[in-house]
Design an enzyme around this catalytic site. Structure first.
Site, PDB file in Angstrom:
ATOM      1  N   HIS A  23       0.832  -1.202   0.000  1.00 51.12           N
ATOM      2  CA  HIS A  23       0.000   0.000   0.000  1.00 51.12           C
ATOM      3  C   HIS A  23       0.869   1.256   0.000  1.00 51.12           C
ATOM      4  CE1 HIS A  23      -3.205  -2.808   1.149  1.00 51.12           C
ATOM      5  NE2 HIS A  23      -4.052  -1.875   0.767  1.00 51.12           N
ATOM      6  N   LYS A  29      -0.784   4.951   4.616  1.00 47.32           N
ATOM      7  CA  LYS A  29      -1.727   4.027   5.271  1.00 47.32           C
ATOM      8  C   LYS A  29      -1.352   3.860   6.744  1.00 47.32           C
ATOM      9  CE  LYS A  29      -3.903  -0.479   4.690  1.00 47.32           C
ATOM     10  NZ  LYS A  29      -5.239   0.085   4.923  1.00 47.32           N
TER      11      LYS A  29
HETATM   12  P1  NAP Z   1      -6.757   9.733   3.896  1.00 49.59           P
HETATM   13  O1  NAP Z   1      -6.468  10.313   2.559  1.00 49.59           O
HETATM   14  O2  NAP Z   1      -5.732   9.870   4.973  1.00 49.59           O
HETATM   15  O3  NAP Z   1      -8.137  10.347   4.401  1.00 49.59           O
HETATM   16  C1  NAP Z   1      -8.644  10.185   5.696  1.00 49.59           C
HETATM   17  C2  NAP Z   1      -9.408  11.437   6.060  1.00 49.59           C
HETATM   18  O4  NAP Z   1     -10.036  11.271   7.311  1.00 49.59           O
HETATM   19  C3  NAP Z   1      -8.486  12.673   6.167  1.00 49.59           C
HETATM   20  O5  NAP Z   1      -9.069  13.764   5.494  1.00 49.59           O
HETATM   21  C4  NAP Z   1      -8.441  12.894   7.675  1.00 49.59           C
HETATM   22  O6  NAP Z   1      -8.207  14.243   8.032  1.00 49.59           O
HETATM   23  C5  NAP Z   1      -9.843  12.476   8.048  1.00 49.59           C
HETATM   24  N1  NAP Z   1      -9.987  12.285   9.493  1.00 49.59           N
HETATM   25  C6  NAP Z   1      -9.089  11.816  10.381  1.00 49.59           C
HETATM   26  N2  NAP Z   1      -9.595  11.849  11.620  1.00 49.59           N
HETATM   27  C7  NAP Z   1     -10.839  12.360  11.508  1.00 49.59           C
HETATM   28  C8  NAP Z   1     -11.859  12.659  12.449  1.00 49.59           C
HETATM   29  N3  NAP Z   1     -11.678  12.455  13.754  1.00 49.59           N
HETATM   30  N4  NAP Z   1     -13.020  13.165  11.987  1.00 49.59           N
HETATM   31  C9  NAP Z   1     -13.201  13.387  10.691  1.00 49.59           C
HETATM   32  N5  NAP Z   1     -12.258  13.148   9.741  1.00 49.59           N
HETATM   33  C10 NAP Z   1     -11.097  12.630  10.157  1.00 49.59           C
HETATM   34  O7  NAP Z   1      -7.057   8.173   3.778  1.00 49.59           O
HETATM   35  P2  NAP Z   1      -7.775   7.413   2.559  1.00 49.59           P
HETATM   36  O8  NAP Z   1      -6.744   6.824   1.655  1.00 49.59           O
HETATM   37  O9  NAP Z   1      -8.836   8.272   1.995  1.00 49.59           O
HETATM   38  O10 NAP Z   1      -8.420   6.167   3.355  1.00 49.59           O
HETATM   39  C11 NAP Z   1      -9.439   6.358   4.324  1.00 49.59           C
HETATM   40  C12 NAP Z   1      -9.753   5.003   4.960  1.00 49.59           C
HETATM   41  O11 NAP Z   1     -10.270   4.119   3.963  1.00 49.59           O
HETATM   42  C13 NAP Z   1      -8.519   4.289   5.534  1.00 49.59           C
HETATM   43  O12 NAP Z   1      -8.882   3.596   6.698  1.00 49.59           O
HETATM   44  C14 NAP Z   1      -8.132   3.306   4.444  1.00 49.59           C
HETATM   45  O13 NAP Z   1      -7.427   2.192   4.939  1.00 49.59           O
HETATM   46  C15 NAP Z   1      -9.507   2.911   3.964  1.00 49.59           C
HETATM   47  N6  NAP Z   1      -9.577   2.346   2.611  1.00 49.59           N
HETATM   48  C16 NAP Z   1     -10.542   1.423   2.433  1.00 49.59           C
HETATM   49  C17 NAP Z   1     -10.751   0.874   1.197  1.00 49.59           C
HETATM   50  C18 NAP Z   1     -11.857  -0.143   1.034  1.00 49.59           C
HETATM   51  O14 NAP Z   1     -12.077  -0.611  -0.093  1.00 49.59           O
HETATM   52  N7  NAP Z   1     -12.569  -0.482   2.099  1.00 49.59           N
HETATM   53  C19 NAP Z   1      -9.952   1.259   0.123  1.00 49.59           C
HETATM   54  C20 NAP Z   1      -8.975   2.233   0.331  1.00 49.59           C
HETATM   55  C21 NAP Z   1      -8.806   2.780   1.586  1.00 49.59           C
HETATM   56  P3  NAP Z   1      -6.683  14.792   8.269  1.00 49.59           P
HETATM   57  O15 NAP Z   1      -6.158  15.048   6.893  1.00 49.59           O
HETATM   58  O16 NAP Z   1      -6.888  16.050   9.070  1.00 49.59           O
HETATM   59  O17 NAP Z   1      -5.935  13.747   9.004  1.00 49.59           O
END
Ligand code: NAP
Length: 262
Positions: free
Chosen positions: A150, A154
């Protein structure tokens, strides 16, 4: 009927893509976002102006919503999902890294409140097939190791997909410690994580999105089952499908494979 959606994580990589998906679907309406930044402001997008809350309780008290989507991090995502279920708002959770205890707790809450919830460590159909093929292969090849790769932002390791794959393989494989019984790690962690003897190796590098290879070894042969998500669009069809399906559920379903007919 329009499905009113609240999204947590709108600034994130997955959240940004999910907003595009929601706005393209006439059956969906984005009504609010939860974000730890910009609370009290409005998200301006495609002539749409919707409130942003930093507190899930206030959000669900203030807006009328049918489905909550969480794409944040395990700590925030668990709190948000509990709050949504307490408000009897169905949840679609893409956030990965929840523990088994947390999933069980959410499952009990969903049942108590008769409220649907879908948690999927991977919403890409290709990844679901990769996991199912791995489960099938484990019947014939009990020797297996998993390499998941990844992007380096992550937070959790191993990935939810890696853990889920190991759990599915466990259903078709006797417990067995992979490798030599007396093997020694001269560098700590070199043999990867250990789930019931299945080794999971986590690679984190810029440039990667989400990739996994499951390698089975047998006498004179190996079998590799590999999936690559090249960008985050690969997850959006699964989230779209889950939003429609969660409307019909009154319990928690973990894993997209339990929702689609394979
Ligand atoms: P990302 O770019 O880091 O986005 C996460 C977002 O959540 C950021 O904007 C972060 O804000 C925000 N956040 C953190 N704490 C928060 C809170 N307390 N309240 C509200 N917002 C908050 O990550 P991503 O790549 O989009 O991935 C997000 C999640 O999806 C991860 O857990 C990842 O492992 C998962 N994922 C799942 C799949 C699936 O198919 N299920 C696929 C890909 C990813 P800040 O920037 O301020 O930290």
């Amino acid at each position: 009927m329009t499905i009113k959606i609240v999204l947590a994580g709108p600034r994130g990589k997955m959240g940004t893509e999910a907003i595009e998906m929601i706005l393209k679907e006439p059956k969906f309406a984005l009504v609010a976002c939860i974000d730890r930044k910009n609370a009290g402001e409005a998200l301006q997008k495609n002539n749409l102006s919707i409130p942003i809350f930093d507190d899930a309780d206030t959000c669900f008290d203030s807006v009328e919503a049918d489905v909550f989507i969480d794409l944040t991090n395990p700590e925030a995502g668990f709190h948000h999902t509990k709050t949504a279920l307490n408000h009897k708002i169905r949840a679609v959770v893409g956030t990965s890294g929840f523990s088994t205890e947390q999933i069980n707790e959410l499952s009990e809450m969903a049942e108590t409140h008769h409220t649907g919830c879908i948690i999927a460590p991977n919403f890409a159909i290709g990844a679901i097939l990769m996991m199912q093929f791995s489960k099938m292969a484990a019947k014939f090849f009990p020797d297996v190791e998993i390499i998941e790769k990844h992007h380096d932002q992550k937070m959790d390791a191993p990935s939810g997909t890696g853990v889920k794959t190991a759990q599915l393989i466990q259903e078709n494989r006797e417990s067995k410690k992979q490798g030599h019984p007396n093997e020694i790690e001269t560098v700590s962690g070199s043999r990867g994580g250990d789930m019931d003897g299945i080794r999971i190796h986590s690679v984190r590098l810029p440039g990667l999105v989400a990739h996994q290879e499951v390698i089975f070894g047998g006498a004179g042969q190996t079998l590799s089952i590999k999936h690559d998500s090249l960008n985050r669009l690969s997850f959006m069809d699964g989230i779209h499908y889950s939003v429609l399906q969660v409307m019909k559920l009154d319990q928690l379903i973990y894993g997209l494979e339990n929702l689609i007919e394979l």
